[in-house]
Motif scaffolding. Sequence first.
Motif, PDB file in Angstrom:
ATOM      1  N   LEU A  65       0.840  -1.211   0.000  1.00 35.06           N
ATOM      2  CA  LEU A  65       0.000   0.000   0.000  1.00 35.06           C
ATOM      3  C   LEU A  65       0.868   1.252   0.000  1.00 35.06           C
ATOM      4  CD1 LEU A  65      -2.719  -0.885   2.675  1.00 35.06           C
ATOM      5  CD2 LEU A  65      -3.101  -0.533   0.233  1.00 35.06           C
ATOM      6  N   LEU A  66       1.907   1.230   0.824  1.00 32.96           N
ATOM      7  CA  LEU A  66       2.755   2.418   0.953  1.00 32.96           C
ATOM      8  C   LEU A  66       3.437   2.764  -0.372  1.00 32.96           C
ATOM      9  CD1 LEU A  66       3.870   4.586   2.840  1.00 32.96           C
ATOM     10  CD2 LEU A  66       5.722   3.019   3.444  1.00 32.96           C
ATOM     11  N   ARG A  67       3.922   1.738  -1.061  1.00 33.64           N
ATOM     12  CA  ARG A  67       4.572   1.971  -2.361  1.00 33.64           C
ATOM     13  C   ARG A  67       3.621   2.718  -3.306  1.00 33.64           C
ATOM     14  NH1 ARG A  67       6.004  -3.297  -1.951  1.00 33.64           N
ATOM     15  NH2 ARG A  67       8.006  -3.394  -0.889  1.00 33.64           N
ATOM     16  N   LYS A  68       2.354   2.341  -3.272  1.00 29.85           N
ATOM     17  CA  LYS A  68       1.371   3.002  -4.152  1.00 29.85           C
ATOM     18  C   LYS A  68       1.027   4.392  -3.634  1.00 29.85           C
ATOM     19  CE  LYS A  68      -0.729  -1.333  -5.501  1.00 29.85           C
ATOM     20  NZ  LYS A  68      -1.556  -2.332  -4.869  1.00 29.85           N
ATOM     21  N   GLU A  69       0.816   4.513  -2.309  1.00 34.25           N
ATOM     22  CA  GLU A  69       0.319   5.784  -1.755  1.00 34.25           C
ATOM     23  C   GLU A  69       1.349   6.912  -1.849  1.00 34.25           C
ATOM     24  OE1 GLU A  69      -1.757   5.402   2.042  1.00 34.25           O
ATOM     25  OE2 GLU A  69      -2.541   3.471   1.389  1.00 34.25           O
ATOM     26  N   ILE A  70       2.641   6.581  -1.721  1.00 39.83           N
ATOM     27  CA  ILE A  70       3.614   7.677  -1.793  1.00 39.83           C
ATOM     28  C   ILE A  70       3.713   8.271  -3.199  1.00 39.83           C
ATOM     29  CG2 ILE A  70       5.042   7.050   0.211  1.00 39.83           C
ATOM     30  CD1 ILE A  70       7.070   5.931  -1.834  1.00 39.83           C
ATOM     31  N   LYS A  71       3.223   7.534  -4.178  1.00 36.80           N
ATOM     32  CA  LYS A  71       3.219   8.082  -5.549  1.00 36.80           C
ATOM     33  C   LYS A  71       2.084   9.084  -5.714  1.00 36.80           C
ATOM     34  CE  LYS A  71       5.376   4.195  -7.810  1.00 36.80           C
ATOM     35  NZ  LYS A  71       5.002   2.834  -8.167  1.00 36.80           N
ATOM     36  N   LYS A  72       1.026   8.916  -4.920  1.00 36.52           N
ATOM     37  CA  LYS A  72      -0.167   9.757  -5.091  1.00 36.52           C
ATOM     38  C   LYS A  72      -0.228  10.901  -4.094  1.00 36.52           C
ATOM     39  CE  LYS A  72      -2.976   5.923  -6.683  1.00 36.52           C
ATOM     40  NZ  LYS A  72      -3.715   4.837  -6.081  1.00 36.52           N
ATOM     41  N   LYS A  73       0.364  10.737  -2.912  1.00 37.52           N
ATOM     42  CA  LYS A  73       0.199  11.737  -1.845  1.00 37.52           C
ATOM     43  C   LYS A  73       1.376  12.706  -1.814  1.00 37.52           C
ATOM     44  CE  LYS A  73      -2.964   8.963   0.819  1.00 37.52           C
ATOM     45  NZ  LYS A  73      -3.278   8.065   1.899  1.00 37.52           N
ATOM     46  N   LYS A  74       1.105  13.886  -1.233  1.00 40.11           N
ATOM     47  CA  LYS A  74       2.132  14.930  -1.170  1.00 40.11           C
ATOM     48  C   LYS A  74       3.151  14.567  -0.087  1.00 40.11           C
ATOM     49  CE  LYS A  74       2.075  19.981  -0.949  1.00 40.11           C
ATOM     50  NZ  LYS A  74       2.993  20.394  -0.015  1.00 40.11           N
ATOM     51  N   ARG A  75       4.424  14.678  -0.424  1.00 33.68           N
ATOM     52  CA  ARG A  75       5.456  14.294   0.530  1.00 33.68           C
ATOM     53  C   ARG A  75       5.402  15.157   1.795  1.00 33.68           C
ATOM     54  NH1 ARG A  75      11.144  13.114  -1.472  1.00 33.68           N
ATOM     55  NH2 ARG A  75      10.203  14.039  -3.299  1.00 33.68           N
ATOM     56  N   ALA A  76       5.386  14.526   2.950  1.00 33.66           N
ATOM     57  CA  ALA A  76       5.398  15.240   4.241  1.00 33.66           C
ATOM     58  C   ALA A  76       5.800  14.238   5.321  1.00 33.66           C
ATOM     59  CB  ALA A  76       4.014  15.817   4.542  1.00 33.66           C
ATOM     60  N   ARG A  77       6.055  14.755   6.511  1.00 33.55           N
ATOM     61  CA  ARG A  77       6.584  13.884   7.568  1.00 33.55           C
ATOM     62  C   ARG A  77       5.590  12.789   7.962  1.00 33.55           C
ATOM     63  NH1 ARG A  77      11.006  14.324  10.287  1.00 33.55           N
ATOM     64  NH2 ARG A  77      11.309  16.473   9.623  1.00 33.55           N
ATOM     65  N   VAL A  78       6.131  11.600   8.172  1.00 35.33           N
ATOM     66  CA  VAL A  78       5.312  10.445   8.553  1.00 35.33           C
ATOM     67  C   VAL A  78       5.702  10.008   9.967  1.00 35.33           C
ATOM     68  CG1 VAL A  78       4.598   8.101   7.968  1.00 35.33           C
ATOM     69  CG2 VAL A  78       5.224   9.710   6.137  1.00 35.33           C
ATOM     70  N   TRP A  79       4.696   9.886  10.805  1.00 30.06           N
ATOM     71  CA  TRP A  79       4.886   9.464  12.201  1.00 30.06           C
ATOM     72  C   TRP A  79       4.675   7.952  12.276  1.00 30.06           C
ATOM     73  CZ3 TRP A  79       0.579  10.545  16.318  1.00 30.06           C
ATOM     74  CH2 TRP A  79       1.069  10.261  17.602  1.00 30.06           C
ATOM     75  N   VAL A  80       5.690   7.270  12.761  1.00 26.79           N
ATOM     76  CA  VAL A  80       5.658   5.799  12.847  1.00 26.79           C
ATOM     77  C   VAL A  80       5.901   5.419  14.309  1.00 26.79           C
ATOM     78  CG1 VAL A  80       6.715   3.688  11.966  1.00 26.79           C
ATOM     79  CG2 VAL A  80       6.715   5.740  10.525  1.00 26.79           C
ATOM     80  N   SER A  81       4.884   5.164  15.113  1.00 25.62           N
ATOM     81  CA  SER A  81       3.468   5.062  14.785  1.00 25.62           C
ATOM     82  C   SER A  81       2.653   5.825  15.831  1.00 25.62           C
ATOM     83  CB  SER A  81       3.016   3.602  14.825  1.00 25.62           C
ATOM     84  OG  SER A  81       3.690   2.827  13.870  1.00 25.62           O
ATOM     85  N   GLY A  82       1.365   5.923  15.652  1.00 22.13           N
ATOM     86  CA  GLY A  82       0.526   6.696  16.568  1.00 22.13           C
ATOM     87  C   GLY A  82      -0.288   5.863  17.544  1.00 22.13           C
ATOM     88  N   VAL A  83      -0.882   4.754  17.052  1.00 25.40           N
ATOM     89  CA  VAL A  83      -1.752   3.981  17.938  1.00 25.40           C
ATOM     90  C   VAL A  83      -1.302   2.517  18.091  1.00 25.40           C
ATOM     91  CG1 VAL A  83      -3.800   5.419  17.743  1.00 25.40           C
ATOM     92  CG2 VAL A  83      -3.405   3.633  16.038  1.00 25.40           C
ATOM     93  N   CYS A  84      -0.015   2.277  17.831  1.00 27.47           N
ATOM     94  CA  CYS A  84       0.586   0.980  18.167  1.00 27.47           C
ATOM     95  C   CYS A  84       2.074   1.242  18.309  1.00 27.47           C
ATOM     96  CB  CYS A  84       0.348  -0.059  17.060  1.00 27.47           C
ATOM     97  SG  CYS A  84       1.284   0.249  15.550  1.00 27.47           S
ATOM     98  N   ASP A  85       2.785   0.283  18.917  1.00 23.97           N
ATOM     99  CA  ASP A  85       4.239   0.420  18.913  1.00 23.97           C
ATOM    100  C   ASP A  85       4.752  -0.266  17.649  1.00 23.97           C
ATOM    101  OD1 ASP A  85       7.049   0.153  19.314  1.00 23.97           O
ATOM    102  OD2 ASP A  85       6.699   0.620  21.416  1.00 23.97           O
TER     103      ASP A  85
END
Length: 239
Positions: A65-85
């Motif tokens: 999913l990530l490989r596809k989504e980074i092609k479509k979405k605007k580059r910005a900071r990604v927080w890894v992670s918010g609701v799990c470790d």
Amino acid sequence: MTLIVKEVKAKSILSLSKIYPYVLNPYTGCQHGCTYCYARFMKRVTGHREPWGEFVDVKINAPDLLRKEIKKKKRARVWVSGVCDPYQPLEATYQLTRQCLEILVRNNWPVIIQTRSPLVLRDIDIIREAEDIEVGLSITTADDGIRKLFEPDAPPIPDRIQALDELHNAGIRTYAMIAPVLPGAEGLAELLRGTIDYVLIDRMNYHYADWVYRKYGLEDCLTDEFYDLVRQAFEGEGK
Ligand code: SF4
């Protein structure tokens, strides 16, 4: 403790966040099962009936999913992670965080990692390659006895500090997240000296763990005075 692990296919992986532009959670649920965890609202959102800490949905298609989504979405900071470790024990086997990190870093997306686990050191090879990355260890107390009361299934405090030290010595920008501020947190300023670039302190008044404070007679550490004491210790360190 029982752990129910389910492999699932997520619909998307880069979600909008109020804290950073995006958040990426490779897992739903968290084996660390901290008593105070605010992310337990995910039980409601996902329809899980098991106690928090006893289920994990593994998003096995997260890298695809990530490989596809980074092609479509605007580059910005990604927080890894918010609701799990992202480095909970299952990550040692599934390596979803590692694969996602590799994709983000190789495509020059800025990343902020937040974990309670020294397993993050496994990925230091990728982290070192990144142009814009910060790694934070959540450390809530200097006292590992207190840690066992509030977060018995999370890694020991000395191991987290050691991880920060190794990352910092490798030239990586590091921070400590003190949230919530548990009893014994007043000793952290000294223990963290020389291992971090900055500290984030948040009381997180969610009250899920009030019963732990009551059970062990620790209510004094829920006061404004205690919180100020911890803050002042860090101000003395210039953080
Ligand atoms: S490590 Fe974080 S997400 Fe996991 S249970 Fe603890 S507070 Fe919640």
